[in-house]
Structures are given as C-alpha cells and as structure tokens.
Design an enzyme around this catalytic site. Structure first.
Site, PDB file in Angstrom:
ATOM      1  N   ASP A  14       0.866  -1.161   0.000  1.00  0.00           N
ATOM      2  CA  ASP A  14       0.000   0.000   0.000  1.00  0.00           C
ATOM      3  C   ASP A  14       0.916   1.229   0.000  1.00  0.00           C
ATOM      4  OD1 ASP A  14      -2.447   1.478   0.258  1.00  0.00           O
ATOM      5  OD2 ASP A  14      -1.931   1.788   2.366  1.00  0.00           O
ATOM      6  N   ASP A  16      -0.275   5.088   0.840  1.00  0.00           N
ATOM      7  CA  ASP A  16      -0.598   6.048   1.898  1.00  0.00           C
ATOM      8  C   ASP A  16      -0.456   5.386   3.265  1.00  0.00           C
ATOM      9  OD1 ASP A  16      -1.453   8.402   0.360  1.00  0.00           O
ATOM     10  OD2 ASP A  16      -3.066   7.121  -0.335  1.00  0.00           O
ATOM     11  N   ASP A 212      -1.004  -0.667   6.136  1.00  0.00           N
ATOM     12  CA  ASP A 212      -1.202   0.006   7.428  1.00  0.00           C
ATOM     13  C   ASP A 212      -2.650  -0.058   7.890  1.00  0.00           C
ATOM     14  OD1 ASP A 212      -1.991   1.829   5.301  1.00  0.00           O
ATOM     15  OD2 ASP A 212      -2.178   3.357   6.853  1.00  0.00           O
TER      16      ASP A 212
END
Length: 330
Positions: A14, A16, A212
């Site tokens: 990922d 961001d 995250d």
C-alpha cells in the site's frame, strides 16, 4: 538470522501510510525499497487512491527517492476501468462521481462520461475526489434510483496524511447508502479484483502484502490467502491490532517497512502466557498483562505481538492497561 523478506519473491505495498504520508516519505522507506531492489525482489505499489493518475504517483515516488514506473504501480481506478469493460457494453454512458483522473480512465476504457442523471447513465462509479460537491452526489443518487449500476473504486473510510486522518471515499459512499440503502460493487482492497490484478501483473509465487490498514490491506490479504505485514506508520495502531477479528489478523507486524529487512517476529503461546523475543505477556484475572520490561521500540513491538496472541485467543480479555505500557507505539 534471515530477514522476513527472504522467504518471499514479491512484496506488494500500500502507499498512503506505508511508503509516504501526504508529501512526506515514511522514514526508512526509500532505503528499504532500494535494498529490496538489490535483493532482486519484485515490488508493486497497490493503492486504493483513485484520484491521481499513475504518472503522478510515479513522479511522487521518484521525488522521494523511490524507483517506480508504470510496471509496478497499480491504482484502484485502473482496476475499476478494466473491470467495467467486462461489465458494460462498449460506449456505455458512465456517470463519474470522482476525480478528473477517474473520468479520463473511464473515457480511455471506451465509455461515454456524463455529468448528470438526465443523461441516463448505465453506471455510476464513485472514487475519491478532494473537490467532490454535493451536487455530484445528488446526480449520482438520482442516476442510481433510475436504475444505473452502482460501483466504487474503493471504500476506504479514511486516508492517512502527514497532518492526521482525513475522510476517504467511504464517507461519500456512506452518504448515498444512507439515502438510498444498498451498497456499490467495490473493486479496490479488500475486494479480490485489486489483488488478483496485482498478482497477475507480478507473476508472484510467494508474495507478502504490506499495509497500514486492517480493514483494507490485511483483510484483503487474508481473503486472498497472502501473508501480510501490518506496519504501524499509518492508519491503524496497537489498539486496532489487538481488537482485530480473525479476518483481519496480519501474519506479522513492524513499525514500518524496514521490518521486511529484519528477522521475522514470532510468538510462542502456552497456558495463558505468550513470549516474543525477550518479552512476555500473561493472562491475569481476566486481563492481559505485560510481564517483562519493554524499553525500546523493538522490544515494545515484541511485547505487543505477545499480548496480541493472547487477546486474539480470548476477545473478552481486557488489554487496555497492557497497551498503555507501550507508549512508543501508536
């Protein structure tokens, strides 16, 4: 001891909250990506953010010192455009309730992009747009009521930035769901189209997904049968991890992506006690208690992984006091 990444041929990331936070690189991320290239690991950046063109994402990564090109960046907007080509006839009218980038991709996919319900679109596609207006939501709602298919690039409730969390496209989806009932078909994580396309493009045999967010990254990886690393540099932290349902249990945890280059964190559990490294946790009077003294961030991560195993084994256990000891972790 070997590094976590050594048993995998491919790492899917990922962006961001994992590689960058807004305009800023996550500390250590650029160096970690360079080391993965040196070890000849395949890397792909898999982002639910549908607002920006792929080239803009590539340019940002390159500015941050991370090598990237069109072959290793995949956005949910790309996946949505390809999927809708299989769902709708060529030239179908599509109302885009998202960014200019999403509209361009829909046009390139052969659809006629329209702006309102009076154009009788065959489909509505939602995506993140920082300039989204209430009027756009009105038109999308009206089109859906008239029978247009309802789709979304992703359903992220929030986006991590260098200033904190901000609303994601999930908020706009929730508005329409509240007004109309139902929900759109979603293409991005945690749904299968995104990871299926990432695996197809990379040809991965033994991938690991690094994210995250438990609700998108980890849930998606678990559903796809892919090992996962949860990093605590973005949206979700220690409390979220401990209370996660089985569908959102990561294979391992780390402070950030540099965890890939460190030995894997493992825990041993026996009779109400868990250990990880030189840290330990135990069940005492209905609570999970840390029974060691974790002073450094890595020691606190070990303690967190130990107490997490006990909390996952019995969701009724109270882990709040144990978590408060881990002040170096978000």
């Amino acid at each position: 001891m070997s590094a976590l990444i050594d048993v995998y041929d491919t790492a899917l990331f990922d962006l961001d909250g994992v590689i960058y936070l807004g305009p800023k690189v996550v500390p250590g991320a650029a160096e970690a990506m360079a080391e993965l290239r040196r070890r000849e690991k395949t890397v792909m950046y898999v982002t639910n953010n549908a607002a920006r063109p792929v080239q803009v994402v590539i340019d940002q990564l390159n500015r941050l010192g991370i090598s990237a090109d069109v072959d290793n960046v995949l956005t949910s907007a790309q996946v949505a455009a390809a999927a809708l080509q299989a769902e709708l006839p060529a030239g179908a009218r599509v109302l885009v309730c998202g960014s200019a980038n999403l509209a361009v991709l829909m046009g390139e996919a052969g659809f006629q992009v329209v702006a309102g319900a009076d154009d009788h679109p065959a489909a509505v596609i939602q995506g993140y747009d920082p300039d989204l207006s209430w009027r756009q939501l009105d038109e999308a709602a009206l089109a859906i009521q008239q029978g247009a298919g309802w789709y979304a690039t992703n359903a992220d409730a929030s986006r991590p930035t260098d200033r904190g969390l901000v609303p994601g496209v999930g908020g706009a989806i929730a508005l329409l769901s509240t007004a109309l009932g139902g929900a759109p078909m979603v293409f991005g994580k945690p749904y299968r189209p995104m990871l299926t396309e990432a695996l197809r493009r990379t040809g991965a045999k033994h991938p690991i997904f690094v994210g995250d967010r438990l609700d998108t990254d980890i849930v998606g990886a678990v559903a796809a049968g892919i090992p996962s690393l949860l990093v605590l540099s973005g949206a979700h932290g220690k409390g979220d991890l401990v209370s996660a349902t089985p569908a959102a249990h990561p294979s391992c945890i780390g402070a950030d992506v540099t965890a890939l280059l460190k030995p894997p964190r493992t825990a041993n559990v026996t009779l109400g006690r868990a250990t990880c490294g030189n840290q330990s946790a135990a069940v005492v009077a209905g609570k999970v208690t840390i029974t060691s003294v974790p002073a450094t961030q890595e020691e606190q991560l070990d303690a967190l992984w130990a107490l997490t195993q006990l909390a996952w084994g019995d969701p009724q256990l109270d882990a709040s006091e144990a978590l408060s000891v881990l002040e170096l972790l978000p």
